[in-house]
Design an enzyme around this catalytic site. Structure first.
Site, PDB file in Angstrom:
ATOM      1  N   LYS A 191      42.702  21.451  52.409  1.00 45.21           N
ATOM      2  CA  LYS A 191      41.857  22.751  52.701  1.00 45.21           C
ATOM      3  C   LYS A 191      40.835  22.632  53.287  1.00 45.21           C
ATOM      4  O   LYS A 191      39.949  22.374  52.253  1.00 45.21           O
ATOM      5  CB  LYS A 191      42.116  23.988  52.185  1.00 45.21           C
ATOM      6  CG  LYS A 191      41.640  25.083  52.014  1.00 45.21           C
ATOM      7  CD  LYS A 191      41.857  26.956  51.381  1.00 45.21           C
ATOM      8  CE  LYS A 191      41.050  27.700  51.666  1.00 45.21           C
ATOM      9  NZ  LYS A 191      41.219  28.611  50.796  1.00 45.21           N
ATOM     10  N   LYS A 244      45.768  23.395  56.121  1.00 41.84           N
ATOM     11  CA  LYS A 244      44.552  24.906  56.830  1.00 41.84           C
ATOM     12  C   LYS A 244      43.914  24.514  56.908  1.00 41.84           C
ATOM     13  O   LYS A 244      42.956  23.669  55.916  1.00 41.84           O
ATOM     14  CB  LYS A 244      45.048  26.026  55.588  1.00 41.84           C
ATOM     15  CG  LYS A 244      44.522  26.980  55.734  1.00 41.84           C
ATOM     16  CD  LYS A 244      44.423  27.832  54.416  1.00 41.84           C
ATOM     17  CE  LYS A 244      43.801  29.471  55.064  1.00 41.84           C
ATOM     18  NZ  LYS A 244      43.068  29.938  53.224  1.00 41.84           N
TER      19      LYS A 244
END
Length: 320
Positions: A191, A244
């Site tokens: 992330k 992400k």
């Protein structure tokens, strides 16, 4: 001369040799549940996306089921916030109550529960704060408690998104000790500290009150580090991995696919969604073609499933 065009001459032929396809089984739809009543609140920066109160969840869930989408990622928006994010692990918190409601009324839906503190902290950071420092180890027990409370409420999958070091191990141990040995962890392992999250923070009210998240989310410049993060989370007990954002990080997804034989999930995030929607509203692009092309790019790179705010539109287009 090899004539590649032989296999492109009409739609039937192109379909016959197509390498990747999108179906509703690939899609995970994020929803925002707000701790109020009679709420269907539009999110200005995310056209077509709303915050719902529990008493109006049927409006979106009926549509989700009718479009044959079976996977939800749930985010709660509490009415109370404090420095220790007590609403995150409250057995009667907004996310816990929403999960119980969905599992009782829509048992066919598989619920992925995001585990983070940012929506619940008064300062908006993903961990406990001391001065201007986000404390790693002191945050882990709260994340573990949150995961257990969500599993008790009926969450099928636990998805830690906080990016504290060691949180997968802490959550796995807590789940096992509480009897949830069969509850899998879908970790946001790679992330990145991305500018693409802006609309989400508007939707969830989770912008930090000071500083940024660069000390715990990943530097967008680093690819090898992402592989190390994924490897460590798998060693700690993660069963599935989220990358992400998605579109600007296809190289990370592709590298992970080659390196790890586990389910990979790409998160097509709020900023990526908002850019497409805004350009489509102005008539600059063909929304359907752009979205489906984006989804295929993620499948081609190695995604097994895709978290996307486009899910309902995609389901409609696939049925046409």
């Amino acid at each position: 001369m090899k004539r590649f065009r032989k296999l492109r001459q009409n739609e039937q032929m192109r379909s016959f040799v197509r390498e990747n396809r999108i179906s509703t089984d690939d899609l995970i739809y994020p929803i925002f549940v707000k701790d109020e009543k009679n709420i269907k609140e539009p999110i200005e920066s995310m056209p077509g996306i709303f915050r719902y109160s529990i008493d109006r969840l049927d409006e979106i869930l009926d549509e989700v089921v009718s479009k044959k989408i079976h996977l939800l990622l749930i985010f709660g928006i509490p009415s109370h916030k404090d420095e220790k994010a007590s609403g995150a692990y409250d057995e009667n918190g907004i996310t816990q109550r929403a999960i119980r409601y969905i599992k009782e009324k829509y048992p066919s839906i598989l619920i992925i529960a995001d585990v983070c503190l940012c929506e619940y902290t008064s300062h908006g950071h993903c961990g406990i704060v001391k001065g201007n420092e986000i404390l790693n180890d002191e945050t882990l027990p709260l994340l573990a408690a949150t995961a257990v409370s969500l599993a008790k409420s009926g969450a099928d999958i636990i998805a830690p998104s906080d990016m504290m070091d060691g949180r997968v191990e802490a959550i796995r141990e807590a789940l096992d000790k509480s009897g949830f040995i069969n509850t899998p962890i879908m970790s946001y392992s790679a992330k990145f500290a991305s500018a693409y999250y802006g609309p989400f923070r508007d939707a969830a009210g989770s912008s930090p009150c000071f500083g940024d998240r660069k000390s715990y989310q990943m530097d967008p410049a680093n690819g090898r580090e992402a592989m190390a993060e994924i490897k460590q989370d798998l060693a700690e007990g993660a069963d599935m991995i989220i990358i992400k954002p998605a579109l600007a990080y296809g190289d990370i997804l592709s590298s992970a696919r080659k390196a790890f034989d586990v389910p990979l999930i790409a998160y097509n995030v709020s900023g990526e969604y908002a850019m497409v929607k805004t350009a489509a509203e102005k008539g600059f692009i063909d929304e359907k073609r752009i979205v489906l092309e984006n989804m295929l790019s993620l499948k081609r790179a190695g995604a097994d499933r895709i978290i996307t705010y486009h899910a309902l539109d995609i389901a409609r287009w696939l049925s046409e």
